[in-house]
Design an enzyme around this catalytic site. Structure first.
Site, PDB file in Angstrom:
ATOM      1  N   ASP A 144      -1.808  10.965  -1.859  1.00 57.14           N
ATOM      2  CA  ASP A 144      -2.160   9.901  -2.805  1.00 57.14           C
ATOM      3  C   ASP A 144      -2.532  10.469  -4.169  1.00 57.14           C
ATOM      4  O   ASP A 144      -2.460   9.765  -5.179  1.00 57.14           O
ATOM      5  CB  ASP A 144      -3.314   9.065  -2.257  1.00 57.14           C
ATOM      6  CG  ASP A 144      -2.800   8.133  -1.182  1.00 57.14           C
ATOM      7  OD1 ASP A 144      -2.624   8.587  -0.041  1.00 57.14           O
ATOM      8  OD2 ASP A 144      -2.525   6.963  -1.497  1.00 57.14           O
ATOM      9  N   ARG A 185       0.872  -1.170   0.000  1.00 55.77           N
ATOM     10  CA  ARG A 185       0.000   0.000   0.000  1.00 55.77           C
ATOM     11  C   ARG A 185       0.912   1.224   0.000  1.00 55.77           C
ATOM     12  O   ARG A 185       2.131   1.102   0.050  1.00 55.77           O
ATOM     13  CB  ARG A 185      -1.013  -0.005   1.146  1.00 55.77           C
ATOM     14  CG  ARG A 185      -0.690  -0.726   2.411  1.00 55.77           C
ATOM     15  CD  ARG A 185       0.423  -0.110   3.240  1.00 55.77           C
ATOM     16  NE  ARG A 185       0.183   1.297   3.478  1.00 55.77           N
ATOM     17  CZ  ARG A 185       1.108   2.183   3.721  1.00 55.77           C
ATOM     18  NH1 ARG A 185       2.382   1.832   3.776  1.00 55.77           N
ATOM     19  NH2 ARG A 185       0.825   3.453   3.914  1.00 55.77           N
ATOM     20  N   GLY A 186       0.260   2.405  -0.044  1.00 56.44           N
ATOM     21  CA  GLY A 186       1.054   3.622  -0.208  1.00 56.44           C
ATOM     22  C   GLY A 186       1.110   3.923  -1.699  1.00 56.44           C
ATOM     23  O   GLY A 186       1.347   3.020  -2.516  1.00 56.44           O
ATOM     24  N   ALA A 187       0.863   5.196  -2.044  1.00 54.38           N
ATOM     25  CA  ALA A 187       0.674   5.542  -3.455  1.00 54.38           C
ATOM     26  C   ALA A 187       1.817   5.072  -4.377  1.00 54.38           C
ATOM     27  O   ALA A 187       1.578   4.347  -5.353  1.00 54.38           O
ATOM     28  CB  ALA A 187       0.440   7.046  -3.570  1.00 54.38           C
ATOM     29  N   ASN A 219      -5.169  12.683   0.832  1.00 51.82           N
ATOM     30  CA  ASN A 219      -4.324  11.760   1.600  1.00 51.82           C
ATOM     31  C   ASN A 219      -5.216  10.979   2.566  1.00 51.82           C
ATOM     32  O   ASN A 219      -6.440  11.162   2.594  1.00 51.82           O
ATOM     33  CB  ASN A 219      -3.237  12.553   2.340  1.00 51.82           C
ATOM     34  CG  ASN A 219      -2.148  11.659   2.914  1.00 51.82           C
ATOM     35  OD1 ASN A 219      -1.591  10.806   2.205  1.00 51.82           O
ATOM     36  ND2 ASN A 219      -1.831  11.801   4.182  1.00 51.82           N
ATOM     37  N   LYS A 220      -4.602  10.132   3.357  1.00 51.73           N
ATOM     38  CA  LYS A 220      -5.332   9.246   4.276  1.00 51.73           C
ATOM     39  C   LYS A 220      -6.364  10.003   5.111  1.00 51.73           C
ATOM     40  O   LYS A 220      -6.099  11.116   5.562  1.00 51.73           O
ATOM     41  CB  LYS A 220      -4.302   8.562   5.182  1.00 51.73           C
ATOM     42  CG  LYS A 220      -4.830   7.578   6.187  1.00 51.73           C
ATOM     43  CD  LYS A 220      -5.741   6.536   5.593  1.00 51.73           C
ATOM     44  CE  LYS A 220      -5.118   5.746   4.470  1.00 51.73           C
ATOM     45  NZ  LYS A 220      -6.099   4.918   3.724  1.00 51.73           N
TER      46      LYS A 220
END
Ligand code: MRU
Length: 362
Positions: A243, A53-55, A253-254
């Site tokens: 993201d 995960r993570g862009a 973002n998150k």
């Protein structure tokens, strides 16, 4: 970065099989488990279930996924089906589509028999470039931290971060955490407030793991503690990832990032966003209306997993299944709340003009 003193990237190719290998991030921080992604289905599952995960990392994983798919079926139909399958895994981070389009651009015009090898080479290039890009973000961000630290002699610089924008979210170094690693390595005294980041707890599980392995002083806080810490003067700056960033500087973002930006604005605390330019979606100008926000299962809100005293990893329910739960995974922070964007080409204002000037340089 280092785990137990050994250097890892978050994704790499196995020397014997040539297949992508990952660190299964759903098992961290209690288990350091590696996994081989042998089929495109494995890659799609790993992205959707957030083993990776993570862009930037999901972009890199998708590129490798395309290479794996083409080694089985290099036809036009096979290519289109794999692109569709991988693109559908997660909707918000633009790097996923960016990486797929980049691979398609190089493989579509060439004979089917050459496609798998070409896709693999492009996936490797995407990974290597990501490492360089994040290292450059780290250098620019560390210079900012050094300046801010010099203005506060005799005490550590207090940084608050949300989610995990570290090396586990990229191929190496990270985005928001890269400046912290570079600054720490340069001897700048730092302390990091790590938002736990409910519901998936990427802060508590992953950012804290990373910072601990690298020896950076940190404290995990409940997501709701940020405003209180800012009010008491215990946060010098907020540094998060992105993201997807609009051409006008809105940042997605998150979930929870927006609340931190509002609190930072209220307390005149600088709010910086670190991002590779591959995270900018040049086709959109209004983050609130144009960025699709991933809705994940309410079960991620209803349950939590952790380690029992006996050492077993277990998932427990927090509330009744009869109460519905909603789980929007990201939010949009308008450009007006962003002090600056830390990119691989330097730190710029979150404006259309500043971003456009970086794009031109590219
Ligand atoms: O849902 P995730 O864990 O993939 O979300 C990750 C984030 O929101 C990060 O902050 C973001 O990808 C930027 S980091 C490189």
């Amino acid at each position: 970065m280092l785990v137990g003193g050994r250097h890892y990237r978050s994704i790499w190719l196995d020397e014997v099989s040539g297949l992508p290998r990952i660190i299964d991030q759903t098992r961290l921080p209690f288990e350091f488990a590696l996994r081989t992604l042998a089929r495109v289905d494995d890659v799609a599952e790993a992205i959707a279930s957030m083993r990776v995960r993570g862009a930037p990392l999901i972009g890199a994983a998708a590129a490798h996924g395309l290479a794996v798919a083409l080694s089985v079926d290099p036809s036009d139909t096979g290519l289109a089906a794999a692109v569709r399958q991988l693109a559908e895994t997660r909707p918000t981070a633009i790097n996923l589509r960016w990486a797929l389009e980049r691979v398609v651009r190089v493989v579509a015009p060439i004979p089917a028999r050459d496609r798998a090898a070409r896709a693999r080479a492009e996936a490797i290039a995407i990974c290597d470039e990501d490492v360089e890009t994040c290292a450059a973000i780290g250098e620019h961000g560390a210079a900012l931290l050094e300046r801010m630290s010099a203005e506060r002699p005799g005490r550590p610089l207090q940084v608050l971060t949300h989610c995990n924008a570290g090396w586990l979210a990229t191929v190496d170094w990270g985005t928001a955490l890269a400046p912290l690693y570079k600054a720490h390595d340069a001897g700048i005294p730092l302390h990091v407030w790590v938002d736990e980041t409910r519901p998936r707890n990427q802060g508590a599980a992953l950012t804290a793991f990373e910072l601990r392995e690298h020896g950076v002083a940190h404290t995990v806080v409940a997501d709701n503690a940020g405003g209180h810490l800012m009010q008491r003067g215990q946060v010098d700056l907020v540094l998060v990832g992105s993201d997807r960033t609009t051409a006008t500087g809105d940042v997605c973002n998150k979930i929870g990032t927006y609340l931190k930006a509002l609190a930072a604005k209220a307390h005149a605390i600088p709010f910086y966003v670190a991002l590779p330019l591959s995270t900018v979606d040049w086709s959109i100008a209004d983050g609130l209306r144009e960025i699709p926000i991933e809705e994940r299962s309410g079960d991620e809100v209803r349950t939590i997993s952790g380690r029992t005293p006996g050492g077993r990893i277990e998932r427990v329910e927090l509330f009744s299944a009869q109460s519905p739960a909603a789980n929007p995974a990201f939010d949009v922070t308008p450009a007006a709340l962003v002090t600056g964007l830390v990119t691989e080409r330097g730190i710029v204002a979150a404006t259309r003009e500043a971003l456009a000037s970086l794009r031109k340089e590219r």
